[in-house]
Motif scaffolding. Structure first.
Motif, PDB file in Angstrom:
ATOM      1  N   PRO A  21      72.031  -9.168   8.132  1.00 12.07           N
ATOM      2  CA  PRO A  21      70.658  -9.075   7.602  1.00 12.07           C
ATOM      3  C   PRO A  21      70.564  -8.131   6.401  1.00 12.07           C
ATOM      4  N   LEU A  22      70.166  -8.689   5.258  1.00 12.31           N
ATOM      5  CA  LEU A  22      69.939  -7.882   4.056  1.00 12.31           C
ATOM      6  C   LEU A  22      68.582  -7.203   4.132  1.00 12.31           C
ATOM      7  N   LEU A  23      67.608  -7.992   4.551  1.00 16.44           N
ATOM      8  CA  LEU A  23      66.215  -7.529   4.575  1.00 16.44           C
ATOM      9  C   LEU A  23      65.538  -8.040   5.829  1.00 16.44           C
ATOM     10  N   ARG A  24      64.496  -7.331   6.216  1.00 18.60           N
ATOM     11  CA  ARG A  24      63.540  -7.822   7.204  1.00 18.60           C
ATOM     12  C   ARG A  24      62.209  -7.832   6.485  1.00 18.60           C
ATOM     13  N   ALA A  25      61.593  -9.009   6.426  1.00 13.44           N
ATOM     14  CA  ALA A  25      60.363  -9.142   5.647  1.00 13.44           C
ATOM     15  C   ALA A  25      59.328  -9.924   6.442  1.00 13.44           C
ATOM     16  N   GLY A  26      58.068  -9.616   6.164  1.00 13.15           N
ATOM     17  CA  GLY A  26      56.970 -10.325   6.808  1.00 13.15           C
ATOM     18  C   GLY A  26      55.649  -9.902   6.225  1.00 13.15           C
ATOM     19  N   VAL A  27      54.611 -10.684   6.540  1.00 10.47           N
ATOM     20  CA  VAL A  27      53.261 -10.365   6.105  1.00 10.47           C
ATOM     21  C   VAL A  27      52.666  -9.420   7.133  1.00 10.47           C
ATOM     22  N   LEU A  28      52.338  -8.242   6.708  1.00 13.28           N
ATOM     23  CA  LEU A  28      51.826  -7.192   7.585  1.00 13.28           C
ATOM     24  C   LEU A  28      52.778  -6.950   8.759  1.00 13.28           C
TER      25      LEU A  28
END
Length: 142
Positions: A21-28
């Motif tokens: 995993p490079l990033l963990r991303a999400g809306v709010l």
């Protein structure tokens, strides 16, 4: 001998970095975060922008791996040292990928409603690229 072993280790570490995993991303933060790896990012790109997917595939996967294989061939006497400058260019192209990821993180964090956290894969991928640059520099000096 240590330099050869370090370079061959990159043949194992790069594929791990591609799936990590490079990033963990999400809306709010309340909606949960999706993990993004190089491979999952490439899968998304192939369905939306083939030209960009080709470029990122070359920069993130082929350039660093070709460089490591080329350095190994030089270290084991199977390729001429004259190829080193071209291999170093491949390493610099691969480093451009790390800068692009960092730029995306900075831009997205400024968006406000999006949460982005860096994952351990980003550090592993960056370390692999930097190690590859150092190994090629040390190989050139020998």
């Amino acid at each position: 001998m240590i330099l050869r072993l370090a370079n061959l280790t990159l043949l194992v570490l790069f594929p791990i970095a591609w799936f990590a995993p490079l990033l963990r991303a999400g809306v709010l933060p309340i909606f949960g975060l999706s993990e993004i790896s190089i491979v999952s990012g490439l899968q998304s790109l192939w369905s939306s922008d083939v030209a960009l997917a080709l470029l990122v595939t070359f920069l993130a996967i082929f350039a660093p791996y070709m460089k490591v294989i080329g350095i190994a061939l030089i270290q084991f006497g199977q390729m001429r040292r004259k190829v080193l400058p071209a291999l170093e260019i491949l390493g610099k192209l691969a480093m451009a990928d790390v800068f692009l990821i960092a730029l995306y993180v900075v831009v997205v964090k400024g968006a406000g409603y999006v949460t982005v956290e860096t994952g351990w894969g980003l550090y592993l991928f960056t370390a692999c690229i930097l190690a590859s640059l150092v190994i090629s520099h040390l190989t050139r000096r020998r």
